[in-house]
Design a protein around this motif. Sequence first.
Motif, PDB file in Angstrom:
ATOM      1  N   PHE A   1       0.835  -1.197   0.000  1.00  0.00           N
ATOM      2  CA  PHE A   1       0.000   0.000   0.000  1.00  0.00           C
ATOM      3  C   PHE A   1       0.876   1.256   0.000  1.00  0.00           C
ATOM      4  O   PHE A   1       0.670   2.179  -0.796  1.00  0.00           O
ATOM      5  CB  PHE A   1      -0.926  -0.014   1.215  1.00  0.00           C
ATOM      6  N   GLU A   2       1.857   1.291   0.890  1.00  0.00           N
ATOM      7  CA  GLU A   2       2.743   2.454   0.994  1.00  0.00           C
ATOM      8  C   GLU A   2       3.603   2.616  -0.264  1.00  0.00           C
ATOM      9  O   GLU A   2       3.838   3.733  -0.715  1.00  0.00           O
ATOM     10  CB  GLU A   2       3.639   2.357   2.232  1.00  0.00           C
ATOM     11  N   ARG A   3       4.054   1.508  -0.831  1.00  0.00           N
ATOM     12  CA  ARG A   3       4.857   1.571  -2.057  1.00  0.00           C
ATOM     13  C   ARG A   3       4.035   2.180  -3.190  1.00  0.00           C
ATOM     14  O   ARG A   3       4.489   3.076  -3.900  1.00  0.00           O
ATOM     15  CB  ARG A   3       5.355   0.183  -2.450  1.00  0.00           C
ATOM     16  N   GLN A   4       2.801   1.734  -3.342  1.00  0.00           N
ATOM     17  CA  GLN A   4       1.944   2.255  -4.394  1.00  0.00           C
ATOM     18  C   GLN A   4       1.555   3.709  -4.125  1.00  0.00           C
ATOM     19  O   GLN A   4       1.537   4.524  -5.051  1.00  0.00           O
ATOM     20  CB  GLN A   4       0.697   1.388  -4.543  1.00  0.00           C
ATOM     21  N   ARG A   5       1.266   4.010  -2.872  1.00  0.00           N
ATOM     22  CA  ARG A   5       0.895   5.388  -2.511  1.00  0.00           C
ATOM     23  C   ARG A   5       2.037   6.360  -2.824  1.00  0.00           C
ATOM     24  O   ARG A   5       1.807   7.470  -3.280  1.00  0.00           O
ATOM     25  CB  ARG A   5       0.541   5.457  -1.023  1.00  0.00           C
TER      26      ARG A   5
ATOM     27  N   TYR B   1      12.491  -1.929  -5.799  1.00  0.00           N
ATOM     28  CA  TYR B   1      13.855  -1.705  -5.314  1.00  0.00           C
ATOM     29  C   TYR B   1      13.957  -0.386  -4.553  1.00  0.00           C
ATOM     30  O   TYR B   1      14.719  -0.276  -3.581  1.00  0.00           O
ATOM     31  CB  TYR B   1      14.878  -1.783  -6.457  1.00  0.00           C
ATOM     32  N   GLU B   2      13.166   0.621  -4.952  1.00  0.00           N
ATOM     33  CA  GLU B   2      13.179   1.901  -4.240  1.00  0.00           C
ATOM     34  C   GLU B   2      12.554   1.761  -2.852  1.00  0.00           C
ATOM     35  O   GLU B   2      13.034   2.340  -1.881  1.00  0.00           O
ATOM     36  CB  GLU B   2      12.426   2.968  -5.041  1.00  0.00           C
ATOM     37  N   MET B   3      11.491   0.971  -2.772  1.00  0.00           N
ATOM     38  CA  MET B   3      10.850   0.748  -1.477  1.00  0.00           C
ATOM     39  C   MET B   3      11.793  -0.032  -0.560  1.00  0.00           C
ATOM     40  O   MET B   3      11.893   0.267   0.628  1.00  0.00           O
ATOM     41  CB  MET B   3       9.523   0.015  -1.662  1.00  0.00           C
ATOM     42  N   ALA B   4      12.469  -1.029  -1.105  1.00  0.00           N
ATOM     43  CA  ALA B   4      13.441  -1.802  -0.318  1.00  0.00           C
ATOM     44  C   ALA B   4      14.512  -0.870   0.243  1.00  0.00           C
ATOM     45  O   ALA B   4      14.864  -0.943   1.426  1.00  0.00           O
ATOM     46  CB  ALA B   4      14.072  -2.891  -1.169  1.00  0.00           C
ATOM     47  N   GLU B   5      14.982   0.022  -0.604  1.00  0.00           N
ATOM     48  CA  GLU B   5      15.999   0.989  -0.182  1.00  0.00           C
ATOM     49  C   GLU B   5      15.442   1.932   0.894  1.00  0.00           C
ATOM     50  O   GLU B   5      16.104   2.199   1.894  1.00  0.00           O
ATOM     51  CB  GLU B   5      16.463   1.798  -1.397  1.00  0.00           C
TER      52      GLU B   5
ATOM     53  N   ALA C   1      11.936  -0.867  12.181  1.00  0.00           N
ATOM     54  CA  ALA C   1      12.728  -0.150  11.185  1.00  0.00           C
ATOM     55  C   ALA C   1      11.857   0.270   9.995  1.00  0.00           C
ATOM     56  O   ALA C   1      12.007   1.375   9.465  1.00  0.00           O
ATOM     57  CB  ALA C   1      13.899  -1.014  10.708  1.00  0.00           C
ATOM     58  N   ILE C   2      10.950  -0.601   9.587  1.00  0.00           N
ATOM     59  CA  ILE C   2      10.029  -0.263   8.491  1.00  0.00           C
ATOM     60  C   ILE C   2       9.149   0.915   8.912  1.00  0.00           C
ATOM     61  O   ILE C   2       8.981   1.877   8.161  1.00  0.00           O
ATOM     62  CB  ILE C   2       9.173  -1.486   8.095  1.00  0.00           C
ATOM     63  N   ALA C   3       8.601   0.831  10.104  1.00  0.00           N
ATOM     64  CA  ALA C   3       7.745   1.915  10.599  1.00  0.00           C
ATOM     65  C   ALA C   3       8.514   3.229  10.656  1.00  0.00           C
ATOM     66  O   ALA C   3       8.006   4.273  10.233  1.00  0.00           O
ATOM     67  CB  ALA C   3       7.204   1.560  11.982  1.00  0.00           C
ATOM     68  N   LYS C   4       9.734   3.178  11.153  1.00  0.00           N
ATOM     69  CA  LYS C   4      10.559   4.392  11.267  1.00  0.00           C
ATOM     70  C   LYS C   4      10.845   4.973   9.882  1.00  0.00           C
ATOM     71  O   LYS C   4      10.736   6.179   9.677  1.00  0.00           O
ATOM     72  CB  LYS C   4      11.864   4.075  11.995  1.00  0.00           C
ATOM     73  N   ALA C   5      11.176   4.111   8.936  1.00  0.00           N
ATOM     74  CA  ALA C   5      11.455   4.573   7.573  1.00  0.00           C
ATOM     75  C   ALA C   5      10.220   5.216   6.937  1.00  0.00           C
ATOM     76  O   ALA C   5      10.342   6.179   6.174  1.00  0.00           O
ATOM     77  CB  ALA C   5      11.948   3.413   6.710  1.00  0.00           C
ATOM     78  N   LEU C   6       9.059   4.688   7.282  1.00  0.00           N
ATOM     79  CA  LEU C   6       7.810   5.228   6.741  1.00  0.00           C
ATOM     80  C   LEU C   6       7.271   6.388   7.582  1.00  0.00           C
ATOM     81  O   LEU C   6       6.213   6.930   7.287  1.00  0.00           O
ATOM     82  CB  LEU C   6       6.755   4.118   6.637  1.00  0.00           C
ATOM     83  N   LYS C   7       8.022   6.714   8.649  1.00  0.00           N
ATOM     84  CA  LYS C   7       7.649   7.792   9.571  1.00  0.00           C
ATOM     85  C   LYS C   7       6.285   7.528  10.224  1.00  0.00           C
ATOM     86  O   LYS C   7       5.433   8.399  10.322  1.00  0.00           O
ATOM     87  CB  LYS C   7       7.681   9.151   8.877  1.00  0.00           C
TER      88      LYS C   7
END
Length: 182
Positions: free
Chosen positions: A110-114, A120-124, A150-156
Amino acid sequence: MKRDDGGVVNNPLRVNIALMLERERAKRGLSHMHMAELFRTADGEKLAYRTYIQTVRQKNNVTLTTLQIMANGLQVSVAGLLAGRKKVPEWAHRLDENAIRKRLARIIDFERQRRTLHRYEMAELIGVAEATFTKLQRASGNISVDTIAAIAKALKLGPVTFLFSEKIPPTADLAVFDKVEK
């Protein structure tokens, strides 16, 4: 995630889990040794005492599988362990480790599409290798609480908030679960 001088990682999920374990231990009036004896795998094997102690001390990067074993032993939900004292929607308490993996996969997609990002950009962005990102997307592998944080932090986003947010409806598996239970 980096450790402080005492070997503790600044991860709110680790804090929540440790607090919940200590609260349950005190409520039951158990020693650490007796508390650890509650945690058994489906095959009846005990979870290592060291794993339990390191988790209580917030020095263990516990996985969803280990959390499921702990939740089963305490007869609480995995969501309850992850959330600690934070309130989560009632449906979240019915999620097992596999449903949480699937939910995390849906959130990431969902976040990647949003954000209109390539895989690869989302992984980064979330700080994982592409192979790890593929496992996350497929809801496979044994995901750790440090990875979730870490995922949550990266997504703020807050780790508990984003995992159990109403923005993304509960997984389809939950609808099947509800039908079976009724």
